[in-house]
Scaffold this motif. Sequence first.
Motif: not given
Length: 215
Positions: A36, A39-40, A80, A83-84, A119, A121-122, A125
Motif C-alpha cells: 500500500e 503504491g502511494c 504490486l 496484485r493489481y 485507475r 482507485s489505484h 497501476f
Amino acid sequence: MRMPSQKSTGTLSAGSVQAKSPQRARGHARVAVLLEAAGCEFAEKGYDGTTMTAIAARAGSSIGSLYQFFPTKEQIAGALLERYVNMLAETFRKLREAAPTLDISVLASRLTRTFLKFRTSHPAFAVLAETYGTALPGTSSIREDLHGGIASVLAAMAPHVAPAEIAVRAAVVQQLMKAAVAIHGDAAIAGRKAAVDELEGLMQHYLRDTISLAG
C-alpha cells in the motif's frame, strides 16, 4: 491472468536475491502495508523517483523489514502489479459470468468504466504498467492479459462468434475503455462526463453489433 514481471510462486526473486514469503497472518498484513505504501509512493513520485527508504518510512517499517520481504524496488513493483492484475482478473471473471444475463446497456456501462474506476482507485497501476514499462521487464504482457479478460467477456456475451473475431473486437473494446480514461483525465475537455457518456453509447452500439454477427 498471469503475473507480468514475476512468476507467482510464493517467492519473488531477482537474480540471486530472493525475498521472504510471509508464512503467518502477521507477515501477510505487513506485506499488505508495504505494498500500500509502495503504491502511494509510485503514484506520487513515479517509478524512478521512488526509493526503498521512502516506502519503508511511509509504511512505518524499518528498511530491514522491507528488504526482508522485497530485496529490490523492482520486486515490490512487480508484486504490486501482480496484485493489481489479479484484482482486474477477478473483475473480468465476475463480468464474464454475468455477461449472458446482463442487458447490453449495463454491460456497456461496466466495460466503458472498468479501467476508469480502477485507475482512479489505484493510480500506481498506470504508472507502473505504462510509464515505466521499460524499467519492469514483462509489463507489456499486461495489455495481453487485459485483452484476454475482455475477450472472455465478449465470448460469454456472444458465444456464437468465432474466436478470431472476438479477439479483434476485444482489441477495439479495450481501446474504447482506454479512451474513457483519457477523456476523464483531459482537463481541456469541458464536458468530460458527457463525453464519457457518449463513449458508453458507442460501446453499447458496438456490443449490439457484435451480438448480431452470424455464427
